[in-house]
Design a protein around this motif. Structure first.
Motif: not given
Length: 268
Positions: A29-36, A199-201, A239-248
């Motif tokens: 989930i990419d919540s912003q198209t341009v990195l910080n 963050s991590l869950e 992740t912190i900067e780009s707010k990308k979420t990944v599921l393993a």
């Protein structure tokens, strides 16, 4: 006819979704198209020193990576950062290009390093101080000049934050040696892109929802396990900067072992 087509499409959608999860597919989930702007500031001045034995790989101690730093994909190209870089462990796993141009022994070509350790104390006398692995420090030199450059001990460099790229390596979870059936902790390695974790869950079939983990130290995150909760565990990180979420999906097995690393097939 409408009802039939609707339920047929819904059935196909659900089947595909289950298949993707079962194959450990990356749901990003990419919540912003341009990195910080952290990644777009260009080179800035810093200081570099080196530690460890000649051609040594440095250490993963303060981040929880242990001796992994000597092997692919780190390959010894690592750095210990002062507080502005290490950021109380939030900087673990971030990647930087560093280069030196002021010293005649330097090639001027940038090399990429991963932050895997902390340089405390006098390293904080400068705003940004990279204590490079001996191998990374030598890589700044012109061909044949690595050892003469190391004799300088301390040089002025330029640095910039860059995206991490581990060339097909999946995010890896190294179980902390202190983990037990009531407490699970692990370090997270080889995160592409930002490299950092905000963050991590974790989720198991009997956990009744996602369990939020907390940063314990370095890049090691921990959670107390409720009575009756057991693996396998899926891990969701952001992740912190780009707010990308990944599921393993179910990456940590039910019979996990302290000290063991578990490799996913997904990355940011």
């Amino acid at each position: 006819m409408f009802t039939y087509n609707f339920f047929r499409s819904l059935t196909i959608f659900i089947s595909v979704a289950i298949l993707l999860l079962q194959t450990n597919y990356c749901i990003c989930i990419d919540s912003q198209t341009v990195l910080n702007s952290t990644f777009a500031g260009g080179f800035s001045p810093a200081v570099a020193t080196w530690y460890d034995s000649p051609t040594g790989a440095g250490s993963g101690g303060a981040c929880g990576f242990e001796n992994d730093v000597a092997y692919p994909p780190y390959n010894g190209m690592t750095a210990a950062g002062n507080q502005n870089i290490f950021q109380s462990g939030k900087g673990c796993g971030t990647c930087y290009q560093v280069k030196c141009t002021e010293n005649p022994l330097c090639s001027g070509n940038p090399v990429t390093v991963t932050v895997t350790n902390e340089c405390p104390g006098t390293c904080n006398n400068e705003a940004f101080h990279f204590d490079l692995s001996c191998k990374a420090f030598g890589a700044l030199a012109k061909p044949g000049q690595a050892d003469p450059l190391r004799k300088w001990g301390r040089i002025n460099i330029q640095y910039q934050r860059v995206l991490c790229n581990y060339n097909g390596t999946g995010i890896t979870f190294k179980i902390d040696s202190g983990s037990n059936p009531n407490y699970l902790a692990f370090a997270v390695e080889y995160v592409n892109g930002d490299g950092d974790i905000g963050s991590l869950e974790i989720l198991s079939d009997n956990s009744k929802g996602w369990l939020s983990m907390k940063q314990s130290w370095g890049e090691t995150w921990a959670v107390g396990l409720p009575v009756g909760v057991s693996g396998p565990y899926s891990v969701r990180l952001t992740t912190i900067e780009s707010k990308k979420t990944v599921l393993a999906y179910k990456v940590i097995p039910g019979n996990w072992v302290p000290g063991q690393s578990y490799h996913s097939r997904v990355n940011v």
